[in-house]
Write a protein that holds these residues in place. Structure first.
Motif, PDB file in Angstrom:
ATOM      1  N   VAL A  33      15.577   0.118   4.979  1.00 14.54           N
ATOM      2  CA  VAL A  33      14.749   1.228   4.503  1.00 14.54           C
ATOM      3  C   VAL A  33      14.077   0.868   3.197  1.00 14.54           C
ATOM      4  O   VAL A  33      12.899   1.160   2.970  1.00 14.54           O
ATOM      5  CB  VAL A  33      15.592   2.504   4.344  1.00 14.54           C
ATOM      6  N   ASP A  34      14.809   0.204   2.301  1.00 13.50           N
ATOM      7  CA  ASP A  34      14.232  -0.197   1.023  1.00 13.50           C
ATOM      8  C   ASP A  34      13.090  -1.187   1.215  1.00 13.50           C
ATOM      9  O   ASP A  34      12.062  -1.115   0.544  1.00 13.50           O
ATOM     10  CB  ASP A  34      15.305  -0.817   0.132  1.00 13.50           C
ATOM     11  N   LYS A  35      13.246  -2.121   2.152  1.00 12.39           N
ATOM     12  CA  LYS A  35      12.198  -3.106   2.424  1.00 12.39           C
ATOM     13  C   LYS A  35      10.957  -2.423   2.983  1.00 12.39           C
ATOM     14  O   LYS A  35       9.826  -2.733   2.608  1.00 12.39           O
ATOM     15  CB  LYS A  35      12.698  -4.157   3.412  1.00 12.39           C
ATOM     16  N   MET A  36      11.163  -1.479   3.886  1.00 11.83           N
ATOM     17  CA  MET A  36      10.032  -0.754   4.456  1.00 11.83           C
ATOM     18  C   MET A  36       9.323   0.085   3.396  1.00 11.83           C
ATOM     19  O   MET A  36       8.097   0.179   3.380  1.00 11.83           O
ATOM     20  CB  MET A  36      10.509   0.132   5.610  1.00 11.83           C
ATOM     21  N   GLU A  37      10.115   0.697   2.504  1.00 10.03           N
ATOM     22  CA  GLU A  37       9.527   1.509   1.445  1.00 10.03           C
ATOM     23  C   GLU A  37       8.626   0.659   0.554  1.00 10.03           C
ATOM     24  O   GLU A  37       7.518   1.078   0.189  1.00 10.03           O
ATOM     25  CB  GLU A  37      10.627   2.163   0.619  1.00 10.03           C
ATOM     26  N   LEU A  38       9.074  -0.525   0.215  1.00 15.34           N
ATOM     27  CA  LEU A  38       8.268  -1.393  -0.641  1.00 15.34           C
ATOM     28  C   LEU A  38       6.964  -1.797   0.048  1.00 15.34           C
ATOM     29  O   LEU A  38       5.946  -1.986  -0.614  1.00 15.34           O
ATOM     30  CB  LEU A  38       9.075  -2.639  -1.021  1.00 15.34           C
TER      31      LEU A  38
END
Length: 226
Positions: free
Chosen positions: A4-9
């Motif tokens: 999720v963090d990677k997608m958010e970035l």
């Protein structure tokens, strides 16, 4: 890092370095001091609360301006707008107006909206001048693209600043065809439009750093309250 963090970035626009706008204090006709201060992303919740009631005010097109500004501030908070800024104007710590915009590129600025909550003291005009000051004197840009969504806005910006009509350029907000404030026009009007002193006295700056919601708003129709 979580997926999720990677997608958010990946969803966040790449941000460029922008100069910070130094707070200033402006003496109003009432003798009170208007403090103009840049709002950090993590402090934007109070601005959203201040804008929300105005989405029910049809007079002077407050409703559409407030609705758009609410979305723009939320986009800034959620990292969905590239290179945006928000300035808060406070009087004795109480929010009196808000302006925002963004840097389109190194040479061009994009003015978004100006909302005046406390009326009758030209607070909106002072806040608009502050963001023009930011674009020209701190971001060192050559021009700012501007549109108006109310007759009052057209009078205050297009007419008073003698803005240049550039209908072939389309502003992100749509609306009235684009008008442009150039550096030459800014220098012509700067002395009469852009006021205020720096540094801001410590007591005033402290109050502005802990803003309060307005006690009064432009009138909201009774049937729209609640």
């Amino acid at each position: 890092m979580a997926i999720v963090d990677k997608m958010e970035l990946q969803l966040r626009p790449a941000e460029t370095e922008m100069a910070e706008y130094p707070a200033k204090a402006i003496t109003l006709a009432s003798g009170e001091k208007l403090v103009v201060k840049q709002l950090a992303r993590e402090d934007c919740g109070i601005a959203l609360e201040a804008v929300e009631p105005l989405m029910k005010v049809e007079r002077d097109f407050y409703d559409i301006v407030a609705a758009r500004m609410y979305a723009e501030i939320l986009g800034y908070m959620r990292y969905r707008v590239k290179d945006e800024y928000v300035f808060l104007g406070t009087v004795n710590g109480e929010i009196a107006g808000i302006v925002n915009g963004r840097k389109l590129d190194e040479k061009v600025g994009m003015s978004y909206h100006t909302i005046t909550i406390r009326q009758g003291l030209r607070i909106g005009a002072q806040l608009f001048a502050a963001k023009m000051e930011y674009h020209f004197d701190y971001l060192n840009q050559d021009e700012v693209w501007i549109v108006a969504e109310s007759p009052n806005g057209f009078k205050r910006w297009m007419i008073e600043y003698e803005l240049i009509s550039r209908p072939e350029v389309w502003h992100e907000l749509g609306g009235v065809p684009t008008y442009v404030l150039t550096r030459a026009l800014w220098e012509k009007h700067k002395a009469s439009k852009n006021t205020g002193r720096r540094p801001v006295p410590e007591a005033l700056l402290e109050a502005a750093s802990h803003p309060r919601l307005p006690e009064r708003y432009p009138q909201i129709p009774d049937w729209k309250k609640g």
